[in-house]
Design a protein around this motif. Structure first.
Motif, short mmCIF file in Angstrom:
data_model
loop_
_atom_site.label_atom_id
_atom_site.label_comp_id
_atom_site.label_asym_id
_atom_site.label_seq_id
_atom_site.Cartn_x
_atom_site.Cartn_y
_atom_site.Cartn_z
N VAL A 44 0.83 -1.21 0.00
CA VAL A 44 0.00 0.00 0.00
C VAL A 44 0.87 1.26 0.00
O VAL A 44 0.93 1.98 -0.99
CB VAL A 44 -0.96 0.00 1.21
N CYS A 45 1.55 1.50 1.08
CA CYS A 45 2.34 2.73 1.23
C CYS A 45 3.41 2.82 0.14
O CYS A 45 3.62 3.87 -0.46
CB CYS A 45 3.03 2.79 2.58
N CYS A 48 3.10 4.37 -3.48
CA CYS A 48 3.25 5.81 -3.68
C CYS A 48 4.57 6.31 -3.08
O CYS A 48 5.24 7.16 -3.67
CB CYS A 48 2.10 6.56 -3.01
N HIS A 49 4.91 5.77 -1.90
CA HIS A 49 6.06 6.34 -1.19
C HIS A 49 7.41 5.79 -1.61
O HIS A 49 8.44 6.27 -1.15
CB HIS A 49 5.84 6.20 0.32
N PRO A 55 6.13 11.63 -0.91
CA PRO A 55 7.51 11.84 -0.44
C PRO A 55 8.05 10.58 0.25
O PRO A 55 7.29 9.74 0.71
CB PRO A 55 7.35 12.98 0.57
N ARG A 60 13.25 8.79 8.06
CA ARG A 60 13.27 10.23 8.39
C ARG A 60 12.92 10.46 9.85
O ARG A 60 12.83 11.61 10.29
CB ARG A 60 12.26 10.97 7.50
N TYR A 66 2.33 11.25 14.35
CA TYR A 66 2.10 11.98 13.09
C TYR A 66 1.76 11.00 11.97
O TYR A 66 0.80 11.19 11.23
CB TYR A 66 3.34 12.81 12.76
N VAL A 71 -2.20 8.62 8.27
CA VAL A 71 -2.82 7.43 7.67
C VAL A 71 -4.32 7.39 7.97
O VAL A 71 -5.13 7.09 7.10
CB VAL A 71 -2.14 6.13 8.18
N ASN A 75 -4.03 13.60 4.25
CA ASN A 75 -3.45 14.94 4.29
C ASN A 75 -3.26 15.39 2.85
O ASN A 75 -2.38 14.90 2.16
CB ASN A 75 -2.11 14.92 5.04
N ARG A 76 -4.09 16.29 2.40
CA ARG A 76 -4.06 16.75 1.00
C ARG A 76 -4.07 15.54 0.06
O ARG A 76 -5.03 14.80 0.05
CB ARG A 76 -2.85 17.66 0.77
N ALA A 77 -2.98 15.31 -0.70
CA ALA A 77 -2.99 14.22 -1.69
C ALA A 77 -2.85 12.83 -1.06
O ALA A 77 -2.98 11.83 -1.74
CB ALA A 77 -1.86 14.44 -2.70
N MET A 78 -2.61 12.76 0.23
CA MET A 78 -2.45 11.46 0.90
C MET A 78 -3.83 10.93 1.31
O MET A 78 -4.57 11.61 2.04
CB MET A 78 -1.56 11.67 2.12
C1 HEC Z 1 -2.21 6.81 -3.34
C2 HEC Z 1 -0.86 7.18 -2.96
C3 HEC Z 1 -0.48 7.03 -1.49
C4 HEC Z 1 -0.59 5.92 -0.69
C5 HEC Z 1 -1.15 4.55 -1.05
C6 HEC Z 1 -0.01 6.29 0.59
N1 HEC Z 1 0.40 7.60 0.58
FE1 HEC Z 1 1.20 8.64 2.13
N2 HEC Z 1 1.25 10.32 0.97
C7 HEC Z 1 0.91 10.38 -0.37
C8 HEC Z 1 1.15 11.72 -0.87
C9 HEC Z 1 0.92 12.17 -2.31
C10 HEC Z 1 1.64 12.47 0.22
C11 HEC Z 1 1.98 13.97 0.23
C12 HEC Z 1 0.72 14.69 0.62
C13 HEC Z 1 0.83 16.19 0.49
O1 HEC Z 1 1.68 16.77 1.18
O2 HEC Z 1 0.07 16.75 -0.30
C14 HEC Z 1 1.69 11.56 1.36
C15 HEC Z 1 2.12 11.92 2.63
C16 HEC Z 1 2.34 11.03 3.68
C17 HEC Z 1 2.93 11.37 4.95
C18 HEC Z 1 3.45 12.76 5.36
C19 HEC Z 1 4.90 12.87 4.88
C20 HEC Z 1 5.58 14.16 5.27
O3 HEC Z 1 6.64 14.42 4.67
O4 HEC Z 1 5.09 14.89 6.13
C21 HEC Z 1 2.99 10.23 5.69
C22 HEC Z 1 3.55 10.07 7.10
C23 HEC Z 1 2.43 9.17 4.88
N3 HEC Z 1 2.04 9.69 3.66
C24 HEC Z 1 2.32 7.86 5.27
C25 HEC Z 1 1.75 6.84 4.50
C26 HEC Z 1 1.61 5.47 4.96
C27 HEC Z 1 2.13 4.93 6.29
C28 HEC Z 1 0.98 4.80 3.96
C29 HEC Z 1 0.54 3.35 3.96
C30 HEC Z 1 -0.39 2.96 4.98
C31 HEC Z 1 0.72 5.74 2.88
N4 HEC Z 1 1.22 6.96 3.25
C32 HEC Z 1 0.09 5.44 1.68
C33 HEC Z 1 0.43 9.35 -1.14
C34 HEC Z 1 0.14 8.08 -0.69
#
Ligand code: HEC
Length: 104
Positions: A44-45, A48-49, A55, A60, A66, A71, A75-78
């Protein structure tokens, strides 16, 4: 022959659906139960990550609270993930994995 034949390609589909906004339906099948936090991260994560869509979040030392908050609430696109998609135990493991200093 070992029994390590779980198709890696399957995760691409789940994550692609996540991008299309269909993640809840796709992930609900698992009832929030995953084999490990690593599996959640990878399937999952990581989609994208680890691909530049989101990002880099590992290594980090982001605060556990946080990560959990982002999760669960997005947060915006997340996108946000509900407990039925990623259970509390699995999320706790993901958080441990992501918040650590080391990237294994
Ligand atoms: C569909 C794509 C996608 C998936 C799947 C995803 N993320 Fe994200 N995530 C993003 C995006 C894009 C951002 C940046 C959001 C923004 O700042 O607009 C983000 C931001 C974050 C941040 C903040 C990072 C920062 O620099 O502050 C965290 C923590 C995070 N994601 C954790 C997770 C975790 C843990 C998972 C899995 C459970 C996950 N994400 C799954 C797209 C995704």
């Amino acid at each position: 022959m070992s029994n390590r034949s779980i198709p890696k390609a399957a995760c691409g589909c789940i994550a692609a659906l996540a991008l299309a906004g269909a993640a809840p339906a796709a992930l609900a099948d698992s009832s929030g139960k995953w084999q490990s936090g690593k599996e959640v991260y990878d399937k999952v994560c990581g989609y994208c990550h680890e691909s530049g869509v989101g990002p880099v979040i590992r290594g980090r030392e982001l605060p556990a609270e946080y990560i959990r908050y982002v999760v669960r609430h997005g947060n915006r696109a997340m996108p946000s993930f509900r407990p039925s998609e990623i259970g509390d135990d699995a999320l706790a493991e993901v958080v441990r994995l992501v918040s650590g200093k080391q990237v294994q």
